[in-house]
Design a protein around this motif. Structure first.
Motif, PDB file in Angstrom:
ATOM      1  N   SER A  65       0.839  -1.213   0.000  1.00 51.80           N
ATOM      2  CA  SER A  65       0.000   0.000   0.000  1.00 51.80           C
ATOM      3  C   SER A  65       0.866   1.252   0.000  1.00 51.80           C
ATOM      4  CB  SER A  65      -0.921   0.000   1.225  1.00 51.80           C
ATOM      5  OG  SER A  65      -1.789  -1.096   1.203  1.00 51.80           O
ATOM      6  N   ASP A  66       1.943   1.219   0.802  1.00 47.73           N
ATOM      7  CA  ASP A  66       2.858   2.367   0.864  1.00 47.73           C
ATOM      8  C   ASP A  66       3.514   2.625  -0.482  1.00 47.73           C
ATOM      9  OD1 ASP A  66       2.355   2.863   3.522  1.00 47.73           O
ATOM     10  OD2 ASP A  66       4.048   1.699   4.258  1.00 47.73           O
ATOM     11  N   ALA A  67       3.940   1.561  -1.142  1.00 47.50           N
ATOM     12  CA  ALA A  67       4.575   1.711  -2.457  1.00 47.50           C
ATOM     13  C   ALA A  67       3.598   2.298  -3.471  1.00 47.50           C
ATOM     14  CB  ALA A  67       5.092   0.355  -2.941  1.00 47.50           C
ATOM     15  N   ILE A  68       2.336   1.867  -3.409  1.00 49.10           N
ATOM     16  CA  ILE A  68       1.308   2.408  -4.312  1.00 49.10           C
ATOM     17  C   ILE A  68       1.075   3.881  -4.031  1.00 49.10           C
ATOM     18  CG2 ILE A  68      -1.170   2.342  -4.830  1.00 49.10           C
ATOM     19  CD1 ILE A  68      -1.007  -0.719  -4.477  1.00 49.10           C
ATOM     20  N   GLY A  69       0.928   4.229  -2.741  1.00 56.37           N
ATOM     21  CA  GLY A  69       0.693   5.631  -2.373  1.00 56.37           C
ATOM     22  C   GLY A  69       1.835   6.537  -2.782  1.00 56.37           C
ATOM     23  N   CYS A  70       3.054   6.032  -2.639  1.00 51.14           N
ATOM     24  CA  CYS A  70       4.239   6.825  -2.965  1.00 51.14           C
ATOM     25  C   CYS A  70       4.393   7.028  -4.475  1.00 51.14           C
ATOM     26  CB  CYS A  70       5.459   6.129  -2.382  1.00 51.14           C
ATOM     27  SG  CYS A  70       6.969   7.082  -2.457  1.00 51.14           S
ATOM     28  N   THR A  71       4.277   5.938  -5.235  1.00 54.38           N
ATOM     29  CA  THR A  71       4.521   6.012  -6.683  1.00 54.38           C
ATOM     30  C   THR A  71       3.373   6.652  -7.463  1.00 54.38           C
ATOM     31  OG1 THR A  71       3.704   3.732  -6.901  1.00 54.38           O
ATOM     32  CG2 THR A  71       6.079   4.036  -6.693  1.00 54.38           C
ATOM     33  N   SER A  72       2.180   6.682  -6.856  1.00 56.48           N
ATOM     34  CA  SER A  72       1.034   7.252  -7.570  1.00 56.48           C
ATOM     35  C   SER A  72       1.012   8.777  -7.559  1.00 56.48           C
ATOM     36  CB  SER A  72      -0.283   6.726  -6.980  1.00 56.48           C
ATOM     37  OG  SER A  72      -0.412   7.119  -5.630  1.00 56.48           O
ATOM     38  N   SER A  73       1.712   9.393  -6.600  1.00 54.58           N
ATOM     39  CA  SER A  73       1.625  10.856  -6.480  1.00 54.58           C
ATOM     40  C   SER A  73       2.965  11.576  -6.565  1.00 54.58           C
ATOM     41  CB  SER A  73       0.947  11.223  -5.149  1.00 54.58           C
ATOM     42  OG  SER A  73       1.690  10.700  -4.060  1.00 54.58           O
ATOM     43  N   VAL A  74       4.004  11.003  -5.972  1.00 58.36           N
ATOM     44  CA  VAL A  74       5.275  11.726  -5.855  1.00 58.36           C
ATOM     45  C   VAL A  74       5.970  11.969  -7.201  1.00 58.36           C
ATOM     46  CG1 VAL A  74       7.586  11.697  -4.816  1.00 58.36           C
ATOM     47  CG2 VAL A  74       5.607  10.963  -3.480  1.00 58.36           C
ATOM     48  N   PRO A  75       6.094  10.973  -8.103  1.00 52.72           N
ATOM     49  CA  PRO A  75       6.800  11.233  -9.365  1.00 52.72           C
ATOM     50  C   PRO A  75       6.204  12.389 -10.175  1.00 52.72           C
ATOM     51  CG  PRO A  75       6.508   8.874  -9.061  1.00 52.72           C
ATOM     52  CD  PRO A  75       5.708   9.542  -7.993  1.00 52.72           C
ATOM     53  N   LYS A  76       4.888  12.481 -10.237  1.00 58.29           N
ATOM     54  CA  LYS A  76       4.253  13.567 -10.989  1.00 58.29           C
ATOM     55  C   LYS A  76       4.582  14.916 -10.374  1.00 58.29           C
ATOM     56  CE  LYS A  76       1.691  15.722 -13.935  1.00 58.29           C
ATOM     57  NZ  LYS A  76       2.154  15.903 -15.316  1.00 58.29           N
ATOM     58  N   GLN A  77       4.526  15.005  -9.035  1.00 60.41           N
ATOM     59  CA  GLN A  77       4.824  16.276  -8.391  1.00 60.41           C
ATOM     60  C   GLN A  77       6.300  16.638  -8.547  1.00 60.41           C
ATOM     61  OE1 GLN A  77       4.343  19.867  -6.720  1.00 60.41           O
ATOM     62  NE2 GLN A  77       2.708  18.477  -7.370  1.00 60.41           N
ATOM     63  N   LEU A  78       7.190  15.657  -8.543  1.00 65.71           N
ATOM     64  CA  LEU A  78       8.611  15.928  -8.777  1.00 65.71           C
ATOM     65  C   LEU A  78       8.815  16.485 -10.190  1.00 65.71           C
ATOM     66  CD1 LEU A  78      10.306  12.795  -7.151  1.00 65.71           C
ATOM     67  CD2 LEU A  78      10.249  15.126  -6.255  1.00 65.71           C
ATOM     68  N   HIS A  79       8.085  15.933 -11.144  1.00 71.81           N
ATOM     69  CA  HIS A  79       8.133  16.446 -12.521  1.00 71.81           C
ATOM     70  C   HIS A  79       7.640  17.885 -12.579  1.00 71.81           C
ATOM     71  CE1 HIS A  79       6.179  17.164 -16.492  1.00 71.81           C
ATOM     72  NE2 HIS A  79       7.313  16.643 -16.936  1.00 71.81           N
ATOM     73  N   VAL A  80       6.567  18.181 -11.831  1.00 68.40           N
ATOM     74  CA  VAL A  80       6.014  19.543 -11.790  1.00 68.40           C
ATOM     75  C   VAL A  80       7.022  20.509 -11.180  1.00 68.40           C
ATOM     76  CG1 VAL A  80       4.241  20.994 -10.713  1.00 68.40           C
ATOM     77  CG2 VAL A  80       3.602  18.802 -11.723  1.00 68.40           C
ATOM     78  N   ILE A  81       7.654  20.096 -10.080  1.00 65.82           N
ATOM     79  CA  ILE A  81       8.626  20.963  -9.396  1.00 65.82           C
ATOM     80  C   ILE A  81       9.806  21.281 -10.312  1.00 65.82           C
ATOM     81  CG2 ILE A  81      10.327  21.040  -7.512  1.00 65.82           C
ATOM     82  CD1 ILE A  81       8.316  19.424  -5.833  1.00 65.82           C
ATOM     83  N   LEU A  82      10.292  20.264 -11.035  1.00 66.44           N
ATOM     84  CA  LEU A  82      11.493  20.452 -11.858  1.00 66.44           C
ATOM     85  C   LEU A  82      11.207  21.227 -13.137  1.00 66.44           C
ATOM     86  CD1 LEU A  82      14.506  19.695 -11.851  1.00 66.44           C
ATOM     87  CD2 LEU A  82      13.910  17.698 -13.228  1.00 66.44           C
ATOM     88  N   THR A  83      10.071  20.948 -13.778  1.00 64.77           N
ATOM     89  CA  THR A  83       9.785  21.549 -15.084  1.00 64.77           C
ATOM     90  C   THR A  83       8.865  22.762 -15.012  1.00 64.77           C
ATOM     91  OG1 THR A  83       7.849  20.131 -15.486  1.00 64.77           O
ATOM     92  CG2 THR A  83      10.008  19.279 -16.155  1.00 64.77           C
ATOM     93  N   GLY A  84       8.078  22.860 -13.944  1.00 61.99           N
ATOM     94  CA  GLY A  84       7.109  23.949 -13.844  1.00 61.99           C
ATOM     95  C   GLY A  84       5.835  23.693 -14.622  1.00 61.99           C
ATOM     96  N   ASP A  85       5.749  22.539 -15.281  1.00 66.09           N
ATOM     97  CA  ASP A  85       4.560  22.184 -16.057  1.00 66.09           C
ATOM     98  C   ASP A  85       3.542  21.514 -15.132  1.00 66.09           C
ATOM     99  OD1 ASP A  85       2.679  21.441 -17.897  1.00 66.09           O
ATOM    100  OD2 ASP A  85       3.899  19.887 -18.853  1.00 66.09           O
ATOM    101  N   THR A  86       2.493  22.233 -14.761  1.00 62.17           N
ATOM    102  CA  THR A  86       1.515  21.731 -13.791  1.00 62.17           C
ATOM    103  C   THR A  86       0.331  21.020 -14.449  1.00 62.17           C
ATOM    104  OG1 THR A  86       0.305  23.848 -13.768  1.00 62.17           O
ATOM    105  CG2 THR A  86       2.094  23.570 -12.164  1.00 62.17           C
ATOM    106  N   GLN A  87       0.338  20.910 -15.769  1.00 65.02           N
ATOM    107  CA  GLN A  87      -0.780  20.268 -16.473  1.00 65.02           C
ATOM    108  C   GLN A  87      -0.832  18.768 -16.193  1.00 65.02           C
ATOM    109  OE1 GLN A  87      -0.967  20.901 -20.669  1.00 65.02           O
ATOM    110  NE2 GLN A  87      -1.264  23.093 -20.520  1.00 65.02           N
ATOM    111  N   ILE A  88      -2.056  18.270 -16.087  1.00 64.22           N
ATOM    112  CA  ILE A  88      -2.275  16.836 -16.009  1.00 64.22           C
ATOM    113  C   ILE A  88      -3.615  16.545 -16.681  1.00 64.22           C
ATOM    114  CG2 ILE A  88      -3.283  17.057 -13.685  1.00 64.22           C
ATOM    115  CD1 ILE A  88      -2.308  14.198 -13.110  1.00 64.22           C
ATOM    116  N   PHE A  89      -3.654  15.533 -17.518  1.00 66.34           N
ATOM    117  CA  PHE A  89      -4.923  15.178 -18.155  1.00 66.34           C
ATOM    118  C   PHE A  89      -5.928  14.780 -17.087  1.00 66.34           C
ATOM    119  CE2 PHE A  89      -2.267  14.155 -22.026  1.00 66.34           C
ATOM    120  CZ  PHE A  89      -2.788  15.192 -22.796  1.00 66.34           C
ATOM    121  N   TYR A  90      -7.175  15.154 -17.320  1.00 69.25           N
ATOM    122  CA  TYR A  90      -8.233  14.875 -16.345  1.00 69.25           C
ATOM    123  C   TYR A  90      -8.360  13.370 -16.096  1.00 69.25           C
ATOM    124  CZ  TYR A  90     -12.825  15.001 -14.104  1.00 69.25           C
ATOM    125  OH  TYR A  90     -13.876  14.852 -13.234  1.00 69.25           O
TER     126      TYR A  90
END
Length: 324
Positions: A65-90
């Motif tokens: 469950s922890d691995a699912i919670g971590c991988t489902s949200s953190v990578p996208k936010q790390l991408h947002v922080i690094l690139t500044g691109d906050t878009q995500i398909f609905y």
């Protein structure tokens, strides 16, 4: 192919790019350590016959469950922080919402099952092995995952028909959740809100069960005259309590802080909200750390398998050198 009308925007930290790089640099190692640590626990339990016990089966469900919670949200936010691109398909936002809610629901149910397991082990030691078997523990984890999928899936199904507003497409958080998406809806959301309120009752019931088991364990420890058994029971209770406390503190911080801070363009407020939602990221790190350092059998098994792998590696290295 999805078009711009199906795009929403995630919140993120409002800071100079160098500060964002620092945040990114701190989060990436923690993310990798968390994923590797959870996989290490899972593989160690699977490879160690002496750890094939109900408590460790529940622990495996917790780390999954922890691995699912971590991988489902953190990578996208790390991408947002690094690139500044906050878009995500609905559609991606809805999928992320499902997995985040699956993680939180599975986590609370697993912690409840672990609390009940410890209650039986301490308060009913003679009947424990007859009541809690490996087979029943596996069935319980399957039931937990199924319930979590059904509950999170029902939320997702209720979300899908909603129409988004033409403007104001920013999710009120660094990841997609039920409340964040409902705020973007132009449709009637009363059914969704009622369903969300009903889930609070489920959490309260789970907390009630955990509270009851804690009370009974503490009473039993006070009555026990065997110091070794009492110390072991208290040690187990403290380990579980630490995991439980961190989970609920993180969830309440992630949910309540954004609710108290209204949507604003003020960078300080936005940063506080973003930081509060990163609290959920603490749960997987905390769980694997707590159980690695406080569970002696697990720690010994990991050390044993690491030494074994090192020995195999050295033997193969010597063979290669001998051939050369």
């Amino acid at each position: 192919m999805e078009n711009s009308s199906s795009v929403v925007y995630l919140a993120t930290f409002q800071a100079p790019y160098l500060v964002k790089v620092v945040i990114f640099s701190l989060c990436v190692p923690l993310f990798l350590i968390t994923v590797v640590g959870n996989l290490l626990v899972l593989v160690t339990v699977a490879a160690s016959r002496n750890l094939h016990k109900p408590m460790h089966i529940f622990l495996c469900n917790l780390v999954v469950s922890d691995a699912i919670g971590c991988t489902s949200s953190v990578p996208k936010q790390l991408h947002v922080i690094l690139t500044g691109d906050t878009q995500i398909f609905y559609s991606s936002c809805i999928v992320q919402m499902f997995w985040i809610h699956f993680f939180s629901i599975s986590e609370i149910f697993t912690l409840t099952a672990m609390a009940y397991d410890r209650y039986l082990a301490v308060c009913c030691p003679l009947r424990y092995h007859a009541i809690i078997t490996n087979r029943r523990a596996v069935i319980a984890t399957i039931v937990i995952c199924t319930l979590a999928a059904v509950i999170a899936g029902s939320q997702t199904i209720l979300i899908i028909p909603l129409k988004l507003k033409d403007k104001d497409r920013e999710v009120d958080g660094i990841h997609c959740d039920n409340m964040g998406i409902l705020k973007l809806s132009a449709s009637d959301t009363r059914i969704n809100e009622s369903y969300g309120s009903a889930l609070i009752v489920v959490d309260v019931v789970a907390l009630g069960i955990i509270g009851y088991t804690y009370f009974k364990i503490i009473v039993e420890c006070k009555k026990s005259r065997l110091n070794q058994a009492r110390n072991k029971s208290i040690e187990t209770l403290i380990t579980h309590f630490l995991a439980l406390s961190i989970f609920f503190v993180a969830i309440f911080v992630a949910i309540l802080v954004p609710r108290f801070i209204k949507k604003t363009e003020d960078s300080a407020s936005r940063n506080i909200k973003s930081a509060s939602q990163l609290a959920v990221f603490v749960v997987p790190i905390a769980n694997v750390t707590i159980y690695l350092f406080r569970t002696k059998a697990l720690k010994k098994a990991i050390v044993f398998h690491c030494h074994r792998l090192m020995l195999v590696f050295h033997l193969r290295l010597h063979k290669v050198q001998a051939v050369e």
